[in-house]
Each structure stands twice: as structure tokens, then as C-alpha cells.
Design a protein around this motif. Structure first.
Motif, mmCIF file in Angstrom:
data_model
loop_
_atom_site.group_PDB
_atom_site.id
_atom_site.type_symbol
_atom_site.label_atom_id
_atom_site.label_comp_id
_atom_site.label_asym_id
_atom_site.label_seq_id
_atom_site.Cartn_x
_atom_site.Cartn_y
_atom_site.Cartn_z
ATOM 1 N N GLY A 177 0.789 -1.218 0.000
ATOM 2 C CA GLY A 177 0.000 0.000 0.000
ATOM 3 C C GLY A 177 0.820 1.267 0.000
ATOM 4 O O GLY A 177 0.271 2.365 -0.094
ATOM 5 N N ASN A 292 1.523 5.629 2.776
ATOM 6 C CA ASN A 292 0.632 4.483 2.608
ATOM 7 C C ASN A 292 -0.778 4.953 2.288
ATOM 8 O O ASN A 292 -1.325 5.824 2.971
ATOM 9 C CB ASN A 292 0.611 3.604 3.858
ATOM 10 C CG ASN A 292 0.057 2.218 3.561
ATOM 11 O OD1 ASN A 292 -1.143 2.029 3.423
ATOM 12 N ND2 ASN A 292 0.941 1.249 3.448
ATOM 13 N N ARG A 294 -3.453 3.651 2.748
ATOM 14 C CA ARG A 294 -4.441 3.338 3.782
ATOM 15 C C ARG A 294 -4.293 4.222 5.012
ATOM 16 O O ARG A 294 -5.004 4.027 6.010
ATOM 17 C CB ARG A 294 -4.331 1.869 4.185
ATOM 18 C CG ARG A 294 -4.608 0.890 3.034
ATOM 19 C CD ARG A 294 -4.597 -0.552 3.511
ATOM 20 N NE ARG A 294 -4.832 -1.478 2.422
ATOM 21 C CZ ARG A 294 -3.878 -2.026 1.690
ATOM 22 N NH1 ARG A 294 -2.610 -1.721 1.930
ATOM 23 N NH2 ARG A 294 -4.168 -2.874 0.726
ATOM 24 N N ASN A 297 -8.602 7.732 5.853
ATOM 25 C CA ASN A 297 -9.856 6.988 5.757
ATOM 26 C C ASN A 297 -10.222 6.818 4.287
ATOM 27 O O ASN A 297 -9.889 7.665 3.458
ATOM 28 C CB ASN A 297 -10.966 7.741 6.488
ATOM 29 C CG ASN A 297 -10.750 7.782 7.982
ATOM 30 O OD1 ASN A 297 -10.209 6.834 8.557
ATOM 31 N ND2 ASN A 297 -11.163 8.873 8.614
ATOM 32 N N PRO A 298 -10.911 5.737 3.947
ATOM 33 C CA PRO A 298 -11.304 5.558 2.546
ATOM 34 C C PRO A 298 -12.209 6.682 2.081
ATOM 35 O O PRO A 298 -12.988 7.236 2.853
ATOM 36 C CB PRO A 298 -12.018 4.204 2.536
ATOM 37 C CG PRO A 298 -12.358 3.909 3.953
ATOM 38 C CD PRO A 298 -11.357 4.612 4.795
ATOM 39 N N SER A 301 -16.788 3.772 1.400
ATOM 40 C CA SER A 301 -16.771 2.366 1.799
ATOM 41 C C SER A 301 -18.178 1.922 2.200
ATOM 42 O O SER A 301 -18.897 2.641 2.895
ATOM 43 C CB SER A 301 -15.809 2.148 2.963
ATOM 44 O OG SER A 301 -15.757 0.783 3.324
ATOM 45 N N THR A 306 -14.783 -0.781 -1.313
ATOM 46 C CA THR A 306 -14.050 0.295 -0.644
ATOM 47 C C THR A 306 -13.164 0.991 -1.668
ATOM 48 O O THR A 306 -12.562 0.339 -2.528
ATOM 49 C CB THR A 306 -13.176 -0.260 0.495
ATOM 50 O OG1 THR A 306 -14.009 -0.957 1.430
ATOM 51 C CG2 THR A 306 -12.443 0.856 1.228
ATOM 52 N N PHE A 308 -10.028 3.884 -1.915
ATOM 53 C CA PHE A 308 -9.031 4.790 -1.349
ATOM 54 C C PHE A 308 -8.551 5.728 -2.446
ATOM 55 O O PHE A 308 -8.383 5.315 -3.594
ATOM 56 C CB PHE A 308 -7.837 4.015 -0.791
ATOM 57 C CG PHE A 308 -8.141 3.215 0.454
ATOM 58 C CD1 PHE A 308 -8.039 3.803 1.706
ATOM 59 C CD2 PHE A 308 -8.525 1.884 0.364
ATOM 60 C CE1 PHE A 308 -8.320 3.072 2.859
ATOM 61 C CE2 PHE A 308 -8.808 1.148 1.507
ATOM 62 C CZ PHE A 308 -8.704 1.744 2.757
#
Length: 482
Positions: A177, A292, A294, A297-298, A301, A306, A308
Motif C-alpha cells: 500500500g 501508505n 491506507r 480513511n477511505p 466504503s 471500498t 481509497f
């Protein structure tokens, strides 16, 4: 009288010679048996004088010439048809479309660049390229650089990246990620620090911020070796001796010693010695460390998927100043995205894992209709579709509605690089927020010739962006409904 006869004979002989040369040329070119047979029949007609025979033979040549033209036209149509079949889906790239740039027993580099060479419809992304790096357990990818900027995304595995500045090397750990920006011309090496799992990285290449020329994904290897050779070995021995103040024998030893290739397995202690001691950034290092996807927050979702997103407006991502957004979608098995499109961004998508389907509406493909007038006077949308599997790439130009569907067996994971992302919006045709419901009532009723309430009932639903996918339509009183 004698002069006139001689002149007529000369003209006749000249004409006969020209005719023979023409016939020989045609015979050499095509060697058509029909032409030979036809001319023999003309010559054998006893009632014909020379003028009649000449006219007869000209008709033979005219017939054969027209036949050859028809044949060429058919061949041309066949070639065009084959080309259309080959480019029937110019927006989808499979394994055969990738070029293997480096291939060893411990890893490989696959590249997909020059999108527009597959189709002129992809000219708007001709300045970009995509590479996939596969490095096996405890393997090392030698230092190299590109003349393009790159955004590396770690799809799978655990890695170490070394970025060489003028006076030092900065090293960072890479986790799944993570994305990291590598400026153009930066010598870079990679290590798979996992003892079992493969390291899989997608590298999206774009022109340096100061340029706009198409990228050319040819790596420049700085280190020694001949497979492939080092850029240093390209220079003459005299130049190298003068620049490096070394003898020819010393240079040969240094440049030719490495015989393992460009990706090769290294000892565990070497992996440990290459691990970063600490992260320099944001404490004064030249390069920004990994971010990253992640960490935030997405963007969206629900139980069906989900999404990103990392864009140029988000700080400390490495994408600052780039007109680029990186997205990662995880569509739950048996689910689908809504039918939607990007207003500005051109999407280059890489299927990371899972299987499913892709469909897109495109007005630019040639119509299957044989009526040329109809082609000119009407709009025809072509359904672009493909069965998705890991390693495939598909392109969605701005404004083109599309949908992704995950199979019932597993989730569908898609990594996307969206260029021209500034001020981009995702507009949906169905779901909690959709452009059909947002349309004002009068325009909606005029466009569909239905009451607005009936239109809203079709397009509105409680879910947003990701939905369950029902392959079989339900039936009520003999009529299908959604």
C-alpha cells in the motif's frame, strides 16, 4: 508512297514493340493465365485483321486490370477488417501487450508504454507509461535510473528502496500500500526483504515536471556487468581511463566482474545491511519517504466495496505538484461499481487481484453498419468489454461511462492512475447520488417523456458507488424490472 509505307511499318513495329513490352511487364507482374488465354483467342480469330486483334487484346488487358483492381480492393478490405479485429478493444491490454525488459530467474521488469501505438484513441495518454516489477524473495535489483519521473506503488510484499542523491543514499522500507515518488534521473535500487513472498511493484512513469515529451521506459544501469551492459561500458576506453584515472585492466575488472544479471538473489546478511537505519524524511532528507494509501480513511466504503484515493491536494503524499490521482478499489465479490465516469481524468487501471468484468461506452469506435450515410448522420455507441484477471490493464478516457463487476469467487482489486486529475469529479448514473435524479424535473420529463417520479424510481437507490450485482433479472407479471 514508299515513304508512307515505310512510315506506317515503322509506326506498326514501334507499337508492336511497346505492346510486347507492356504484355511482358503485366505477365511478369501477375502472370495471369486468363490474360494469356484471352490473347491467344484473339490471335486465333481468322476473321480479325490486325486492328481487330489489337482492340481484342486491349479488351483482354482491360478486363484483367479491372480484375486485379477488384482483387486488391478485396485484400485491402480484408486487411482493414483484420486491423479492426485486432483493435476491436484498444482500451484493454493483456500479457501479450507487455514487453519484458529484464528477465532473470530472480525477477523481471515488464513495461507497457506508448499507449497511442495500439490506437490513436489513446493519444491523450501518449506521454505516460506503466512498468511492473517482480522481485523474488531476498533478491536485489541493481541501481538504475530513468529519464522520466515515476510513482512506485507497492502492491505486494516487503521491500527496501534506495534512492541515490549527489552525496548520499537514502533508504526506506516499503510495505503493502506504500507509494513513493522517484524524481527523474534518480539512481534507484530495490530489495525484496521477505524470505518467502514475491515483491510486486507498479511503476507509473510520467514526463519530468519541466517537460511533456512521451516517456521512453529504457533503464540506465550504472553498475558493472554485461547483462545488460552498464552505461559506462558504452564509452571508449580512453575516455573511461581519463575520467576515472584507471588503467584499462582495472576498468575491465570493475565493469565486467558482475555476471549475475540485473536482478539476483543476495545473502540474508546483505539484506539486513541494506535496511534503513532510520527514516530521514521529514528530518532533512533529499527524498520524501513512502506514503501508505491506507493512512487516510477511505474516500468511500460500504459492504459492497471500498475506495481509497490519494491526490495532488493531499499533503505529504509525494504527489504534490503532479496532475495525478492514485486510487485503489476493492470491490466485494458478487458486487459492482455504479455506472459512472470521470469529468476530467483519464484512468489507467491495473488489475491487482481477482476476476470480473469491465464494460464501457465509447462513441469513437467504427460502426458495424454498412450504411455510410447512417454513420455520418447518427451517433453510435460501442460496448467495450473485457473479462478482467490479474495483470491486465484497461484505460478509461474522461467522459466515458464504465462499470467494473467482481466475480462471485473473490474480491476484485484495481489500482488506478488517473491523469489530469485536478478539478475531476466522478459522476454516477445510479445510486444515492446520481446525475439523473439531480436533473431538474422539467428537463427530466422532457428527456425521458415520463413523469419525473418514474425516472427517479429507476435511477435512485439507497446504496452509493458500490452495489450488489444480480446477474439474473427479476420478473414481475412477465415484465423485467430493476
Amino acid at each position: 508512297m514508299a515513304i508512307k509505307t515505310k512510315l506506317s511499318l515503322t509506326i506498326f513495329l514501334f507499337f508492336l514493340l511497346a505492346l510486347l513490352c507492356s504484355n511482358l511487364a503485366i505477365a511478369r507482374k501477375e502472370k495471369d493465365p486468363e490474360l494469356t488465354t484471352c490473347k491467344d483467342e484473339c490471335d486465333q480469330q481468322g476473321q480479325y485483321d490486325e486492328e481487330d486483334k489489337r482492340i481484342c487484346m486491349e479488351k483482354c488487358e482491360d478486363y484483367v486490370r479491372k480484375k486485379q483492381e477488384r482483387q486488391k480492393h478485396k485484400e485491402h478490405e480484408k486487411e482493414e477488417h483484420e486491423e479492426e479485429e485486432e483493435n476491436e478493444n484498444p482500451y484493454v491490454f493483456e500479457n501479450k501487450d507487455f514487453e519484458t525488459k529484464i528477465d532473470t530467474k530472480d525477477g523481471r521488469i515488464l513495461i507497457l508504454n506508448k499507449f497511442h501505438e495500439k490506437s490513436k484513441l489513446l493519444k491523450n495518454i501518449e506521454n505516460y507509461g506503466l512498468a511492473v516489477l517482480e522481485i523474488k524473495a531476498n533478491a536485489f535489483l541493481s541501481p538504475h535510473h530513468y529519464d522520466s519521473e515515476a510513482i512506485l506503488f507497492n502492491i505486494k510484499g516487503k521491500g527496501i528502496i534506495g534512492l541515490v542523491a549527489e552525496d548520499q543514499t537514502e533508504r526506506f522500507n516499503l510495505e503493502e500500500g506504500d507509494l513513493i515518488r522517484v524524481p527523474a534521473g534518480t539512481p534507484t535500487y530495490l530489495v525484496n526483504r521477505d524470505e518467502n513472498e514475491k515483491l510486486l511493484i507498479a511503476a507509473f512513469h510520467l514526463p519530468p515536471s519541466s517537460g511533456s515529451a512521451p516517456v521512453n521506459l529504457e533503464p540506465f544501469f550504472e553498475s558493472g556487468g554485461r547483462r545488460p551492459e552498464s552505461v559506462l561500458s558504452t564509452f571508449s576506453s580512453k575516455v573511461l581511463q581519463a575520467a576515472l584515472k584507471s588503467s584499462e585492466r582495472e576498468l575491465e575488472t570493475v565493469l565486467d566482474e558482475q555476471q549475475k544479471g540485473r536482478i539476483f538473489k543476495i545473502a540474508k546478511e546483505d539484506v539486513l545491511s541494506l535496511a534503513p537505519k532510520r527514516s530521514l524524511w521529514p528530518f532533512g532528507g533529499t527524498f520524501k519517504g513512502p506514503f501508505n494509501i491506507r493512512n487516510n480513511n477511505p474516500a468511500f466504503s460500504n459492504q459492497f466495496g471500498t475506495l481509497f484515493e490519494v491526490g495532488p491536494s493531499l499533503e505529504k503524499t509525494g504527489l504534490e505538484g503532479l496532475n495525478l490521482m492514485l486510487t485503489f478499489a476493492n470491490i466485494t465479490k458478487g458486487s459492482m461499481s455504479t455506472i459512472h465516469y470521470n469529468t476530467n481524468a483519464n484512468k489507467i487501471a491495473f488489475v491487482v487481484n481477482g476476476e470480473g468484468d469491465f464494460e464501457m461506452a465509447c462513441p469513437h469506435m467504427p460502426s458495424s453498419s454498412s450504411n455510410s450515410k447512417q454513420k455520418k448522420s447518427s451517433i453510435s455507441y460501442h460496448n467495450i468489454n473485457a473479462k478482467l484477471k490479474p495483470g491486465m490493464v484497461f484505460v478509461v478516457p474522461a467522459g466515458h461511462p464504465y462499470v467494473n463487476i467482481a466475480s462471485k469467487k473473490n474480491n476484485l482489486l484495481i489500482l488506478c492512475f488517473e491523469v489530469n486529475a485536478q478539478r475531476n469529479k466522478k459522476l454516477a448514473f445510479a445510486g444515492k447520488k446520481n446525475i439523473m435524479s439531480a436533473l431538474d424535473k422539467t428537463a427530466k420529463e422532457l428527456a425521458f417523456d415520463l413523469a419525473a417520479e418514474k425516472v427517479d424510481k429507476i435511477f435512485e437507490r439507497k446504496e452509493e458507488l458500490f452495489f450488489p450485482y444480480d446477474e439474473e433479472r427479476k420478473e414481475e407479471r412477465g415484465r423485467a424490472f430493476v
